[in-house]
Write an enzyme that holds these catalytic residues in place. Structure first.
Site, PDB file in Angstrom:
ATOM      1  N   GLU A 171       0.833  -1.215   0.000  1.00  0.00           N
ATOM      2  CA  GLU A 171       0.000   0.000   0.000  1.00  0.00           C
ATOM      3  C   GLU A 171       0.864   1.261   0.000  1.00  0.00           C
ATOM      4  O   GLU A 171       0.809   2.095   0.903  1.00  0.00           O
ATOM      5  CB  GLU A 171      -0.935  -0.011   1.217  1.00  0.00           C
ATOM      6  CG  GLU A 171      -1.855  -1.202   1.217  1.00  0.00           C
ATOM      7  CD  GLU A 171      -2.968  -1.159   2.270  1.00  0.00           C
ATOM      8  OE1 GLU A 171      -4.038  -1.715   2.026  1.00  0.00           O
ATOM      9  OE2 GLU A 171      -2.750  -0.563   3.337  1.00  0.00           O
ATOM     10  N   GLU A 363      -5.439  -8.322  -1.250  1.00  0.00           N
ATOM     11  CA  GLU A 363      -6.096  -8.180   0.060  1.00  0.00           C
ATOM     12  C   GLU A 363      -7.558  -7.851  -0.159  1.00  0.00           C
ATOM     13  O   GLU A 363      -7.890  -6.981  -0.962  1.00  0.00           O
ATOM     14  CB  GLU A 363      -5.487  -7.034   0.882  1.00  0.00           C
ATOM     15  CG  GLU A 363      -4.181  -7.342   1.526  1.00  0.00           C
ATOM     16  CD  GLU A 363      -3.737  -6.244   2.485  1.00  0.00           C
ATOM     17  OE1 GLU A 363      -4.591  -5.628   3.155  1.00  0.00           O
ATOM     18  OE2 GLU A 363      -2.516  -6.006   2.543  1.00  0.00           O
TER      19      GLU A 363
HETATM   20  C1  BG6 Z   1      -4.358  -3.202   4.846  1.00  0.00           C
HETATM   21  C2  BG6 Z   1      -2.985  -3.641   5.314  1.00  0.00           C
HETATM   22  O1  BG6 Z   1      -4.444  -1.833   4.985  1.00  0.00           O
HETATM   23  O2  BG6 Z   1      -5.460  -3.639   5.544  1.00  0.00           O
HETATM   24  C3  BG6 Z   1      -2.971  -4.837   6.242  1.00  0.00           C
HETATM   25  O3  BG6 Z   1      -2.140  -3.883   4.229  1.00  0.00           O
HETATM   26  C4  BG6 Z   1      -4.144  -4.738   7.187  1.00  0.00           C
HETATM   27  O4  BG6 Z   1      -1.725  -4.877   6.899  1.00  0.00           O
HETATM   28  C5  BG6 Z   1      -5.433  -4.788   6.381  1.00  0.00           C
HETATM   29  O5  BG6 Z   1      -4.152  -5.676   8.197  1.00  0.00           O
HETATM   30  C6  BG6 Z   1      -6.694  -4.788   7.198  1.00  0.00           C
HETATM   31  O6  BG6 Z   1      -6.683  -3.724   8.070  1.00  0.00           O
HETATM   32  P1  BG6 Z   1      -6.916  -3.911   9.637  1.00  0.00           P
HETATM   33  O7  BG6 Z   1      -6.641  -2.597  10.205  1.00  0.00           O
HETATM   34  O8  BG6 Z   1      -8.318  -4.330   9.781  1.00  0.00           O
HETATM   35  O9  BG6 Z   1      -5.946  -4.948  10.057  1.00  0.00           O
END
Ligand code: BG6
Length: 468
Positions: A171, A363
């Site tokens: 990101e 993701e």
């Molecule tokens: C993304 C990141 O922003 O979202 C991850 O690359 C992160 O590292 C994921 O865990 C989900 O966000 P969160 O804050 O719910 O863990």
């Protein structure tokens, strides 16, 4: 017939700092995460403190064999993991790497290959060595390019026969929003100027292009991609002013993809710099280095947002990194992230139209406070139908995009096993197909349990997406 190509890479994703634990074992140095016990909103501490859930994580460092076996049981074709930079270079500025750190990832990648799982490796996932933050002010300092270059050369040489898919920075656009976590920038956000922030972003962009160049030299068959936090933005009203606001907000994110895919700074950004008196310092070689464009574009997708030109309505969205105005048409997760499966089809089409490069969703997922129960056979599990629904709805839109003609390489859902959250540093916010018995007060056995979604995803992969 399945709408997903035969070669589609199904799998899951995690990051070292959110799962490994063992924060000071086998020579590992501290990373910025070790002093962030409350995620992006909380303050950093001077030293690692016990309340920081990441210090133990889910103990993946010692339990990876069991976890990889469970991923294999689901049929994973690919597993996305990051390398903790400070395991390889504990301070970040050394010449020689830490052998024990290198050996750990050798074993992990071997374990993946044992089951035919391809590792997809993020080189830097919000885990800059703390020493680089404290002694160099992170990516504001051009010297970081050299340290990163040394790091990537080391891991490319070491893992060239084992890792084919690489991502340079997780990101990368988030450096504008979370400068310490994302860019190791020690100066408090309130004191940072836009000049410093964009110069730091420039250093990362040059480092990323350099990694692509070096990676291709060392590993001619490797596929090297960038990784963008995607959050499609809709106009809050049909007002042309809102639409222009959308365009300007999106430019701040597209900037990173544009440089990675096209190899030059876009005109809209040059205008922004001119009008805000920002002067990016380019060294003579930078223009040439940036021309080393990526092989594919990867991105995270959790939610969409709205933009408006109306100052009175510009309040920040909650919880996520980029903020934005909430969309009145959408429901949100328990953490305020608005759920929008169709936004994924939209974003896939947008990236494809813009870059004509293969796309990888690395993701996507739902963070929820799961409850562990006992089924009728006395087995512990989680009835996470809400997660199955979320993933089903999003994958349906991926299939739509594929029919639109978009080239999608694969899908790795986030937190395929429960990990510590990045934004809030909680374990209560769970994403996994596998439940980990560990709680935010530090209690729990660390035992793993299969959730209902584990069996669902296994079928999805088995049928190459037909049994959604
Ligand atoms: C993304 C990141 O922003 O979202 C991850 O690359 C992160 O590292 C994921 O865990 C989900 O966000 P969160 O804050 O719910 O863990």
């Amino acid at each position: 017939m399945s709408k997903f190509p035969e070669t589609f890479l199904w799998g899951g994703a995690v990051a070292a700092n959110q799962c490994e634990g063992a924060y000071c074992e086998d020579g590992k140095g501290l990373s910025v995460q070790d002093v962030l016990p409350h995620g992006i909103r909380g303050k950093r501490t001077e030293e690692p403190t016990e309340e920081n859930m990441k210090l133990v994580g889910i103990d993946f460092y010692h339990r990876y064999k069991e976890d990889v076996r469970l991923f294999a049981e689901m049929g994973f074709k690919v597993f996305r993991i990051s390398i903790a930079w400070s395991r390889i270079f504990p301070r970040g500025d050394e010449n020689e790497p830490n052998e024990a750190g290198l050996a750990f990832y050798d074993d992990l990648f071997d374990e993946c290959h044992k089951y035919g799982i391809e590792p997809l490796v993020t080189i830097s996932h919000y885990e800059t060595p703390l020493y680089l933050a404290e002694h160099y002010n992170g990516w504001t300092n051009r010297k970081l390019i050299g340290f990163y270059e040394n790091y990537v050369r080391t891991i490319f040489e070491r893992y060239k026969g084992k890792v084919k898919y690489w991502l340079t920075f997780n990101e990368i656009n988030s450096i504008l929003h979370a400068p310490f976590m994302s860019g190791g920038i020690n100066t408090p956000k309130e004191e940072l100027t836009e000049q410093e922030l964009y110069q730091a972003a420039h250093h990362e962009l040059v480092a990323s292009a350099l990694a692509t160049k070096i990676g291709h030299e060392i590993m001619p068959d490797a596929k090297i991609g960038c990784m963008i936090l995607s959050m499609p933005t809709y106009p809050l009203t049909p007002s042309p002013d809102d639409m222009i606001q959308v365009m300007e907000d999106e430019h701040k994110n597209y900037f990173f993809g544009d440089v990675h895919a096209r190899g030059v700074y876009p005109g809209y950004m040059k205008r922004y710099f001119r009008e805000h008196e920002i002067e990016i310092h380019f060294e003579s070689e930078d223009e040439e280095i940036l021309k080393n464009t990526v092989d594919f574009i990867s991105f995270s997708y959790y939610m969409s947002t709205c933009a408006t030109a109306d100052e009175t309505k510009k309040k920040q969205g909650e919880g996520n990194l980029l903020g934005g105005v909430p969309n009145p048409m959408l429901k949100a997760s328990d953490w305020g992230w608005q759920i929008d499966p169709k936004g994924l089809r939209y974003v896939l089409n947008m990236f494809w139209d813009r870059y004509q490069k293969p796309l990888f969703i690395v993701e996507n997922g739902l963070g929820a406070a799961d409850v562990l129960i006992e089924d009728e056979n006395g087995n512990k599990t989680v009835e996470d139908d809400y997660r199955i629904q979320y993933l089903h709805d999003h994958l349906e839109q991926v299939a739509e995009a594929i029919q639109d003609g978009v080239d999608v390489m694969g899908y790795t859902s986030w937190g395929c096993i429960d990990v510590v959250s990045a934004s809030t540093a909680e374990l209560r916010k769970r994403y996994g197909y596998i439940y980990v018995d560990r709680n935010d007060d530090g209690t729990g056995t660390l035992e793993r349990y299969k959730k209902k979604s584990f069996y669902w995803y296994k079928k999805v992969i088995e049928s190459n997406g037909e049994a959604l």
